[in-house]
Design a protein around this motif. Structure first.
Motif, short mmCIF file in Angstrom:
data_model
loop_
_atom_site.label_atom_id
_atom_site.label_comp_id
_atom_site.label_asym_id
_atom_site.label_seq_id
_atom_site.Cartn_x
_atom_site.Cartn_y
_atom_site.Cartn_z
N ALA A 32 1.45 -1.01 0.09
CA ALA A 32 -0.16 -0.43 -0.04
C ALA A 32 0.88 1.78 0.03
CB ALA A 32 -0.51 0.14 1.21
N VAL A 33 1.53 1.56 0.93
CA VAL A 33 2.42 2.43 0.83
C VAL A 33 3.68 2.73 -0.67
CG1 VAL A 33 4.95 3.15 1.78
CG2 VAL A 33 3.38 2.42 3.29
N LYS A 34 4.02 1.34 -1.44
CA LYS A 34 4.36 1.61 -2.75
C LYS A 34 3.48 1.81 -3.08
CE LYS A 34 6.80 -1.73 -5.83
NZ LYS A 34 7.10 -3.07 -6.23
N HIS A 35 2.42 1.54 -3.52
CA HIS A 35 0.97 1.99 -4.75
C HIS A 35 1.38 4.00 -3.77
CE1 HIS A 35 0.05 -1.31 -6.43
NE2 HIS A 35 0.03 -1.88 -5.39
N ALA A 36 0.73 3.80 -2.87
CA ALA A 36 0.69 5.72 -2.64
C ALA A 36 1.58 6.31 -2.96
CB ALA A 36 0.25 5.32 -1.06
N GLY A 41 3.81 10.20 -6.80
CA GLY A 41 4.69 11.24 -7.94
C GLY A 41 4.46 11.48 -9.38
N ARG A 42 3.02 10.63 -9.53
CA ARG A 42 2.37 10.97 -10.61
C ARG A 42 1.45 11.86 -10.16
NH1 ARG A 42 0.31 5.13 -10.67
NH2 ARG A 42 -1.41 5.25 -9.39
N ILE A 43 1.34 12.66 -9.07
CA ILE A 43 0.33 13.50 -8.98
C ILE A 43 1.25 14.37 -9.25
CG2 ILE A 43 -1.03 14.60 -7.33
CD1 ILE A 43 -2.05 12.07 -6.20
#
Length: 509
Positions: A32-36, A41-43
């Motif tokens: 979950a941390v990795k996805h966040a 980064g994308r944002i």
């Protein structure tokens, strides 16, 4: 021991499950941390790209606004330049106008100086002309002015007289037209038939032999007839007639009817006379009552007390100056009703007052006093309305008017009595009135001739023009009218016409 081993196995299994749960939970947490982190980064990358786009758009908008501001500034500068040029042109025009006005003022000042010189010249010429006129006319300025003012005053007085005559004529014409409309309307609505009756009663006889039978032996028949009827029998040389004389018209009618029946019957003696007179009196009473009822019905005045109906019927046998009084009161009632309708007065009061205004004449030979006063007393005794009582008592102005219907009754009475043919007039009285009118007219200075015409209803007066002018003619007519009103008694009105004529006569030779 097995249970121990079983419990120990369960404990070991639970411990292993818990450990496995912690391991799995840690793995999912790291994922979950990795996805966040990846999403953040994308944002951030998108935000950085959007920031660059916004900066570019802001710069483009800044450039556009600067360009529009420069265009507006250029337009304003052009407009200001145009306005400045217009102001400069207007200033130039105002300068030209100012120069033109100054030149015009200088011309006006020059003309005013010239006019002042001309006025002075005219004043000197006027003074010289006045001096020359004074020398020629041998009059001073004040004398000439006085004569001029006198002439202007006389002309103004004549103009004032003409204007006053025009106003007076207009007012008189309008009043006469209105009064004429009311009177003509009243007379048109009535249009009654009239007969003139004699003041004495004449009974025809079949032959002169009947006179002796009426007289009777030693005059007993005539005395019985006179005593029973209360009238005088005049038997003279008049062929085939007997005259009945008496103040009471009802008694004369009773005597006429009784004597006619006695002549037809042929039996004439005191006993028969008394019987026939009583029957005649009863018949006359019936005729009186019927005449009174018919008069009240014709005049439209119902509900009169019996005493008034009887007195009204007695007027059938009464005449005044040759005019039948009953027909006169009916006509007066109808005229008063029409005049009251035209003037907005009480029609019923006017009807009743007109019908009963001469009720006193039915008994004026029995009571003392004027018939108007007697009629008012009779009306008051019968509890008639106060306005009716006043109209009866005041129709000869012996009592003051208390209502508008009273003069209406008086006017209707005068119309009925003074119309042509209503009343008879003796030749002596007629000639006397004409002579009196001419004598009054001839008594004034400046009158040359006077003529009473139209049966004494008009006086035409010829004046000497060298003594009486137009203004004096008006005054003379008014003075004559005033003296006629003060000196004579007459029905209706008398017209006074003053005629002034100037003749210029020359002869060709």
């Amino acid at each position: 021991m097995e249970s121990v081993y079983l419990a120990l196995g369960i404990v070991i299994a639970l411990a292993a499950g818990i450990a496995l749960g912690y391991i799995v939970r840690g793995y999912w947490g790291s994922q979950a941390v990795k996805h966040a982190q990846e999403k953040a980064g994308r944002i951030i990358a998108e935000a950085q790209a959007r920031q660059k786009d916004l900066i570019l758009e802001g710069k483009e908008e800044q450039v556009r606004l600067q360009r529009e501001a420069e265009e507006d500034a250029r337009a304003k500068r052009a407009e200001i330049s145009t306005f400045e040029s217009r102001l400069l042109q207007r200033d130039a025009q105002l300068d030209e106008r100012s120069e033109m006005l100054e030149a015009r003022d200088r011309k006006l000042l020059d003309r005013e100086r010239e006019h002042e010189v001309h006025r002075e010249d005219l004043s000197r010429a006027k003074l010289e002309q006045v001096a020359a006129l004074e020398r020629v006319s041998e009059m001073s300025r004040e004398e000439a002015k006085s004569q001029l003012l006198e002439a202007v005053r006389a002309e103004a007085e004549n103009d004032a007289v003409r204007i006053a005559r025009a106003i007076e004529r207009k007012a008189r014409d309008e009043a006469e037209d209105k009064a004429r409309d009311v009177v003509v309307t009243a007379i048109q609505r009535v249009m009654a038939d009239h007969t003139a009756e004699m003041t004495v009663t004449v009974v025809p006889l079949p032959s002169d032999e009947m006179k002796g039978r009426i007289i009777g032996r030693e005059g007993r028949n005539i005395r019985a007839l006179e005593q029973a009827t209360g009238v005088d029998l005049i038997i003279d040389d008049t062929p085939e007639s007997v005259v009945l004389s008496g103040f009471d018209p009802v008694r004369r009618e009773v005597a006429r009817l009784a004597l006619t029946k006695l002549i037809q019957d042929g039996r004439i003696h005191p006993g028969r006379i008394e019987e026939v007179v009583n029957k005649a009196r009863a018949e006359v009473d019936i005729v009186i009552r019927q005449a009174g009822e018919a008069a009240a019905y014709e005049a439209g005045v119902p509900g009169l007390p019996p005493e008034l109906v009887k007195l009204l019927g007695r007027l059938k046998f009464r005449t005044s100056y040759g005019q039948n009084v009953l027909r006169h009161v009916i006509e007066t009632s109808q005229l008063a009703a029409v005049i009251a309708a035209e003037t907005g007065a009480d029609i019923q009061i006017a009807k009743m007052g007109g019908l009963l205004h001469d009720i006193g004449k039915a008994v004026d030979h029995e009571m003392e006093g004027p018939h108007a006063y007697i009629g008012g007393q009779i009306a008051q005794r019968n509890n008639l309305p106060a306005k009716v009582i006043n109209a009866i008592a005041a129709h000869h102005q012996e009592v003051e008017y208390a209502c508008v219907e009273a003069p209406i009754v008086q006017i209707a009475d005068a119309i009925s009595a003074s119309r042509p043919g209503a009343r008879g007039e003796s030749m002596d009285a007629y000639v006397k009135r004409l002579e009196d009118l001419q004598a009054i007219a001839n008594s004034f200075e400046g009158v040359e001739k006077s003529f009473a015409v139209q049966a004494g209803r008009e006086v035409r007066i010829l004046v000497r023009p060298e003594e009486i002018d137009d203004l004096a003619s008006m005054r003379l007519a008014r003075d004559i009218v005033r003296k006629i009103e003060e000196s004579l008694t007459y029905p209706g009105q008398i017209k006074v016409t003053v005629i002034r004529e100037t003749r210029a006569v020359e002869y060709a030779k």
